[in-house]
Design an enzyme around this catalytic site. Structure first.
Site, PDB file in Angstrom:
ATOM      1  N   GLU A  65      31.989   8.902  61.420  1.00  0.00           N
ATOM      2  CA  GLU A  65      32.072   7.753  61.041  1.00  0.00           C
ATOM      3  C   GLU A  65      32.838   7.671  61.084  1.00  0.00           C
ATOM      4  O   GLU A  65      33.600   6.349  60.907  1.00  0.00           O
ATOM      5  CB  GLU A  65      30.807   7.354  60.823  1.00  0.00           C
ATOM      6  CG  GLU A  65      30.316   6.067  61.225  1.00  0.00           C
ATOM      7  CD  GLU A  65      30.013   4.599  60.594  1.00  0.00           C
ATOM      8  OE1 GLU A  65      29.431   3.390  60.638  1.00  0.00           O
ATOM      9  OE2 GLU A  65      30.890   5.039  58.382  1.00  0.00           O
ATOM     10  N   ASP A  98      30.775   9.015  56.252  1.00  0.00           N
ATOM     11  CA  ASP A  98      30.710   7.615  56.461  1.00  0.00           C
ATOM     12  C   ASP A  98      32.028   7.235  56.010  1.00  0.00           C
ATOM     13  O   ASP A  98      32.904   7.137  55.248  1.00  0.00           O
ATOM     14  CB  ASP A  98      30.195   6.952  54.953  1.00  0.00           C
ATOM     15  CG  ASP A  98      29.250   5.819  55.738  1.00  0.00           C
ATOM     16  OD1 ASP A  98      28.301   5.021  56.748  1.00  0.00           O
ATOM     17  OD2 ASP A  98      29.790   4.653  54.461  1.00  0.00           O
TER      18      ASP A  98
END
EC number: 2.4.1.18
Length: 663
Positions: free
Chosen positions: A396, A343
């Site tokens: 990401e 993330d």
């Protein structure tokens, strides 16, 4: 309270046992026995940022010593002058069970406490060098109490796995030239108790239904939003306090393993969201752990995240690097996870991320790149692909940082894949437009293929796109109800036939009409209505098509597998492209009609001579389409068209896509 004067020598690791203590034992123990699980080499690796199995050493571990079962505790707290273990077993007495500090300046406090076993709740009581007193959960705890309680729990990760077939063959499912279709899930809101919608279900209550649904829809993998322990539910799991603990809200560690095992037994891979970018400032968590900025940077220009009001790991501190590297490996090792989606990578790569001038500190060369985070990513991916070569890491990452999914030895970060955020943004903006105006924005639609092969891209339609007032995917689409569903089927067909792997957030597969709310279940009752049943059938067949046709996945990340045939018919807003497999005869032609006007007898150029058969039509009746504009099999004609020597004439339904295969 004085620091213990006992100096420890490293001891060999003791044998583990689940046996109960013998109440008749005549052995006399100290309140804390001076035992250690660390070798000198462990300490060297830890201090150099190269230890990636610290979960075997730090934390709490049930061990048998001289025939008696107890628990070994070890915690890194170099700024402490006193550390003890407190819990129900000693009535939270801060002076009852003081740990010993190691002799080697590692900052590790450790010791074995007899007659403490699995299920005991505990914390570390820490007196900092400043005299400040703290009570902290265990950074390496394998289980925590359910919030609002904040203690750690002595536990283990022993599980009798029954997924050997998957583990031995998963490399074929996870390789870069395999079809990868990911279903993104938030465990707390996928399904709630139908009789009590406010009650969050635990894993044994919904595991079978989840596995059945994923398998029925044909997804190859499930990506779970963070399953680690987090106290603040509105963070969706991205504000983690227990990095090594499965979230107790959903079940025990073994119940989480059972869910992953069931997925594996049904041929479905498991990807976890992993969050090394920041952590919350909870008083019992990592923040200010031993009365110093141990895990985070002390300077808020480096250590405080302005967007998320959280704290940034000090990636340049070797012991913190060992913590993070070990945590990534832990989920692959103990939970048999098949991949990690990392993330907020962009926030880690740039020192000035979301900061104004004067609010950040340049690197040693005066630049904005976070050299320590870049180094961490390279170490992370090197270790994972060495130790678990049949898994994947996915970044990401939303910027143009070069080489995110390129090998470390070529100067890349080493990730297997990267989310294609540009495709997601451009595509949704395009589809949100009234079809009458789409002809003016064709360049926005086709731009993704200009840079589409610079990385190994995954196409994400994730949770971030259906929350915070952004509406559900089907609600973003223009027009009446029929047109909205037709538009979404068209979008999904474009996604599944575009180069790259795929990710779809839960609810999208059946056309959820309300935006995602982490506090409530998906609207499963919608499946009683034809538009939603049709949407689910469409996604199911797209998954089947994707897995069946090599042209859709063999060159997922290479320009060899894609060709625009025509992007110039702006007036009709029809686009034509081809997908190609390894074999010269593995070719598909995809035609998109971006308007609600049907285009019968529309001529398209085709890449080679042959018979062309329609193998997918998003306007089929079973998908809640019109079913009026189907195509059979056509022999190509020697009529030059759209730059091709061969062409065919086809019927293109309104707001629909057709897929043709050459034989």
């Amino acid at each position: 309270m004085a620091k213990s004067s006992i100096q420890l020598e490293p001891q060999p690791q003791e044998s583990l046992s689940g046996q109960s203590a013998d109440p008749t034992s005549s052995v006399s123990f100290k309140a804390v026995e001076p035992l250690s699980r660390f070798s000198e080499f462990d300490i060297h690796l830890f201090a150099s940022g190269k230890h990636f199995k610290l979960y075997e050493k730090l934390g709490s571990h049930v061990m048998e010593h001289e025939g008696v079962t107890g628990t070994y505790f070890a915690v890194w707290a170099p700024n402490a002058k006193y550390v003890s273990v407190i819990g129900n077993f000693n009535y939270w007495n801060r002076g009852a069970n003081a740990l010993y500090v190691r002799y080697d300046s590692s900052g590790i406090w450790e010791g074995w406490i007899p007659n403490v076993g699995n299920g005991e709740v505990y914390k570390y009581f820490i007196v900092a060098n400043s005299g400040e007193e703290l009570e902290k959960g265990d950074p390496y705890a394998l289980r925590w109490e359910e919030p609002p309680s904040t203690a750690s729990i002595v536990w283990d990760t022993w599980y009798e796995w029954n997924d050997a077939d998957w583990m031995q063959t998963r490399g074929e499912k996870n390789k870069l030239n395999a079809p990868v279709s990911v279903y993104e899930v938030h465990l707390g809101s996928w399904l709630r108790d139908p009789q009590d919608p406010d009650r969050r279900l635990r894993i044994p209550e919904f595991a079978d239904r989840l596995v059945e649904h994923v398998k029925e829809c044909g997804f190859t993998h499930v990506e779970f939003m963070p399953v680690m322990q987090h106290p603040y539910e509105p963070s969706w799991g991205y504000q983690i306090t227990g990095y090594y603990a499965a979230n107790n809200k959903y079940g025990t560690p073994q119940e989480m393993m059972m869910l992953f095992e069931k997925l594996h037994q049904n041929g479905i891979g498991v990807i976890l969201d992993w969050v090394p970018s920041h952590f919350p400032g909870d008083t019992t968590g990592l923040f200010y752990f031993d009365g110093s900025h141990l895990y985070e940077h002390a300077d808020p220009r480096q250590g405080y995240h302005p967007d998320w009001k959280s704290y940034i790991f000090n990636y340049g501190r070797n012991e913190v690097r060992s913590f993070l590297l070990s945590n990534a490996v832990f989920w692959l090792d103990r939970y048999h996870v098949d991949g990690l989606r990392v993330d907020a990578v962009a926030s880690m790569l740039y020192l000035d991320y979301s900061r104004n001038a004067g609010e950040w500190i340049p690197n040693v060369f005066g630049g904005r790149e976070n050299l320590e985070a870049i180094s961490l990513f390279r170490d992370l991916n090197t270790i994972i692909y060495q130790e678990y070569p049949d898994t994947q890491t996915i970044a990401e990452e939303s910027t143009a940082f070069p080489g995110v999914s390129r090998p470390v030895y070529t100067g890349g970060l080493g990730f297997g894949m990267k989310w294609m955020m540009g495709w997601m943004n451009d595509t949704l903006k395009y589809f949100e437009r009234d079809p009458a105006y789409r002809k003016y924005h064709q360049d926005q639609f086709t731009f993704s293929t200009v840079y589409g092969f610079t990385e190994n891209f995954m196409l994400p339609l994730s949770h971030d796109e259906v929350v915070y007032g952004k509406e559900a995917l089907v609600s973003k689409m223009p027009g009446d109800e029929w047109q909205r569903f037709a538009n979404l089927r068209l979008l999904f067909t474009y996604m599944f036939t575009h180069p790259g792997t795929k990710l779809l957030f839960m609810g999208g597969e059946f056309g959820q009409t309300s935006e995602w709310n982490f506090k409530q279940s998906l609207d499963w009752h919608l499946l009683q209505y034809p538009p939603h049943l049709g949407m689910k059938a469409c996604v199911t067949e797209l998954n089947a098509l994707y897995k069946k046709e090599p042209a859709l996945f063999e060159h997922s990340f290479s320009a060899e597998g894609f060709e625009w045939i025509d992007t110039t018919d702006r007036e009709n807003t029809v686009l034509v492209y081809s997908r190609k497999g390894h074999s010269p005869t593995e070719k598909l032609v995809i035609v998109l009609n971006m308007t609600p006007v049907p285009r019968p007898n529309y001529r398209i150029g085709v890449p080679m001579q042959g018979m062309y058969t329609e193998i997918f039509n998003s306007d089929a009746i079973r998908f809640w389409g019109t079913g009026k504009y189907e195509n059979g099999t056509y022999m190509s004609e020697a009529i030059a068209w759209q730059g091709k020597e061969q062409s065919i004439s086809v019927n293109i339904p309104p707001l629909a896509a057709i897929v043709l295969k050459v034989w």
